[in-house]
Structure formats: structure tokens, C-alpha cells
Design an enzyme around this catalytic site. Structure first.
Site, mmCIF file in Angstrom:
data_model
loop_
_atom_site.group_PDB
_atom_site.id
_atom_site.type_symbol
_atom_site.label_atom_id
_atom_site.label_comp_id
_atom_site.label_asym_id
_atom_site.label_seq_id
_atom_site.Cartn_x
_atom_site.Cartn_y
_atom_site.Cartn_z
ATOM 1 N N ALA A 93 -10.282 -6.437 -8.584
ATOM 2 C CA ALA A 93 -10.012 -5.047 -8.937
ATOM 3 C C ALA A 93 -10.451 -4.089 -7.847
ATOM 4 O O ALA A 93 -9.854 -3.054 -7.652
ATOM 5 C CB ALA A 93 -10.702 -4.699 -10.255
ATOM 6 N N CYS A 94 -11.530 -4.440 -7.131
ATOM 7 C CA CYS A 94 -12.083 -3.466 -6.197
ATOM 8 C C CYS A 94 -11.855 -3.846 -4.740
ATOM 9 O O CYS A 94 -12.278 -3.144 -3.849
ATOM 10 C CB CYS A 94 -13.590 -3.317 -6.435
ATOM 11 N N GLY A 95 -11.181 -4.954 -4.476
ATOM 12 C CA GLY A 95 -10.936 -5.350 -3.101
ATOM 13 C C GLY A 95 -12.084 -6.092 -2.480
ATOM 14 O O GLY A 95 -12.022 -6.476 -1.318
ATOM 15 N N CYS B 111 -14.626 -8.063 -4.882
ATOM 16 C CA CYS B 111 -15.179 -9.062 -5.780
ATOM 17 C C CYS B 111 -14.413 -10.372 -5.754
ATOM 18 O O CYS B 111 -14.957 -11.411 -6.101
ATOM 19 C CB CYS B 111 -15.212 -8.510 -7.203
#
Length: 263
Positions: A105-107, A109
Site C-alpha cells: 500500500a505504501c510502496g 512494506c
């Protein structure tokens, strides 16, 4: 504790502020890297176990024989948790690596291997100064434009404005990262990515992943309603950005890049 500049009613004061620690944790299974996540240090074995359970890798505590904590050797490396699977428990690594690469989702994780977060960050030039007083009025002005938030109270927002703080685009989403990605997509479609000027405003906190997205878009100023983390400040310094937290009417905390503000 970090040294900051606190601006209130047009007066700047040097002070110190407490920041939440954010650091990378590499999750390994039987010595093999599976994923990297950003977290507040503490209870790392629980985090790793919960991560595997949440992703459907394990269903019971008995499937993991022992979690082993491996502290980072230096500041540029991640801490690690190595989970040894119990006898008879196997993983389909090909499926897992594809899954984590596709759902990050955050680039950060979903990375299967730990990279240096600062790789590719180049300090941005100063650019024209931003009026600090006008910047202080940004949250209230943008709040009025958050139509879905006003109706539901359940969305984050991100907005991009030029150096005069004229709003170019505002996007809402249930995810902070998604709202920022929508702004970046608008810049791409408008032929204005990388931006190399202007301000990115976010309605929540300024985590490391938000700083990285702004840095990749070459947006020199990131202003957040909430707090930044230690890693966010470190990455903003590496990218030569101005990072502002606790932005409210008439006041803000400037964590780095004060030279871009006209006070």
C-alpha cells in the site's frame, strides 16, 4: 527529540520537539527476507507474527517455532525478525513474493528485499519562498473543499498547490497513501510530474512513505496537519525538502528546510 522552528503569529522560535520513532523492520522466514515494514520499535515479534497471520501465512502460533530479533548494525539498516517455522510447515515463496509485491500500500512494506530508503534522493534546489502566514491558512481553506469528508468524516485528503498556494488539485480517499497517489496521478496526466515546485498538503500525519512520495514527485514543501516521524524528517533532510507538521491557523512546526519560508 529534534531541533525545530516553531512559528506562531508570524514569530519564529527555535525549540525542541518530541517525535515518534519510525524505523524499518525486515521480516524473515527461516532466514529468508519476506517483507519490510515501517513501524514504531517495540513488540516486534508480535508484529511479525501478526503480519504472517494477517496475510494467511500461518494460522496458529504453533506453526512458528521461535522468533529471533536481530538488531540493525547501523542507522542505514533495518532491524530484523527471523521467524523459524515449525517442522512440517512449508511456504510457497513464489506466491508470497508475487502477493507482497502486488499489494504494497505504501510502496515500502511489500519489498521482498531491504533497500536503502535514501537511494535516489537528490537534494532539491531552494526555489521561491513560500509565505508562512498564507500557509497557515491552508488547512481551513482546504477543509471547505473536502466534500466527502464533510459528509462522512471518514476520509483523508491530499492537495497540491503552486508556490502562491493556489490549489491545483485536491483528492480524498480512505487511505492517506491513496490520496497522495491520486494527486501524483493528476500531476502525471497534466504533464507536471515531477513538479519541482509547490506544496503538498496532507490531512494526516507525515510518515516516511508520504515524504518519499513527495520527494519522488519533486515537491519541495510537504505540510501536514499531524506529526512527522523521525524517519520522515531524516528522509526530508536527505531530499532537501521543507517538512512542516502541526499546521494550524497561525502556527506550525518546521522540522527542516526553514529557508523556503518567508516569515
Amino acid at each position: 527529540m529534534r531541533s525545530i522552528t516553531r512559528i506562531a503569529d508570524g514569530v519564529a522560535d527555535a525549540t525542541r520537539d518530541a517525535l515518534a520513532v519510525e524505523g524499518a523492520l525486515e521480516i524473515r522466514v527461516d532466514g529468508r527476507p519476506l517483507a519490510v515494514t515501517l513501524r514504531t520499535p517495540g513488540h516486534d515479534p508480535e508484529l511479525a507474527l501478526g503480519f504472517l497471520a494477517g496475510e494467511g501465512v500461518i494460522a496458529r502460533r504453533a506453526e512458528v517455532a521461535a522468533p529471533r530479533a536481530i538488531p540493525a548494525r547501523c542507522a542505514d539498516e533495518a532491524d530484523a525478525i527471523d521467524l523459524t517455522l515449525a517442522a512440517g510447515v512449508t511456504l510457497d515463496w513464489t506466491r508470497l513474493e508475487r502477493h507482497f509485491a502486488a499489494t504494497a500500500a505504501c510502496g515500502l512494506c511489500g519489498r521482498a528485499h531491504l533497500d536503502s530508503l535514501r537511494t535516489g534522493l537528490v537534494a532539491m534546489p531552494p526555489g521561491p519562498p513560500i509565505d508562512a502566514r498564507a500557509l497557515g491558512g491552508l488547512p481551513e481553506r482546504l477543509r471547505q473543499a473536502q466534500v466527502t469528508f464533510s459528509a462522512t468524516g471518514g476520509l483523508h485528503a491530499a492537495a497540491y498547490g503552486d508556490e502562491t498556494l493556489a490549489t491545483q488539485v485536491l483528492r480524498e480517499d480512505v487511505g492517506r497513501h491513496n490520496a497522495v497517489d491520486k494527486v501524483a496521478g493528476w500531476l502525471l496526466e497534466a504533464g507536471r510530474y515531477p513538479a519541482e515546485r509547490g506544496v503538498l498538503w496532507v490531512s494526516g500525519r507525515a510518515g516516511a512513505e508520504i515524504v518519499l512520495k513527495a520527494a519522488r514527485a519533486k515537491i519541495p514543501v510537504l505540510a501536514a496537519v499531524g506529526a512527522p516521524s523521525t524517519l520522515a524528517v531524516d528522509l526530508a533532510v536527505a531530499a532537501g525538502m521543507t517538512l512542516i507538521g502541526f499546521l494550524r491557523e497561525g502556527r506550525m512546526n518546521v522540522y527542516c528546510g526553514l529557508e523556503r519560508l518567508a516569515i
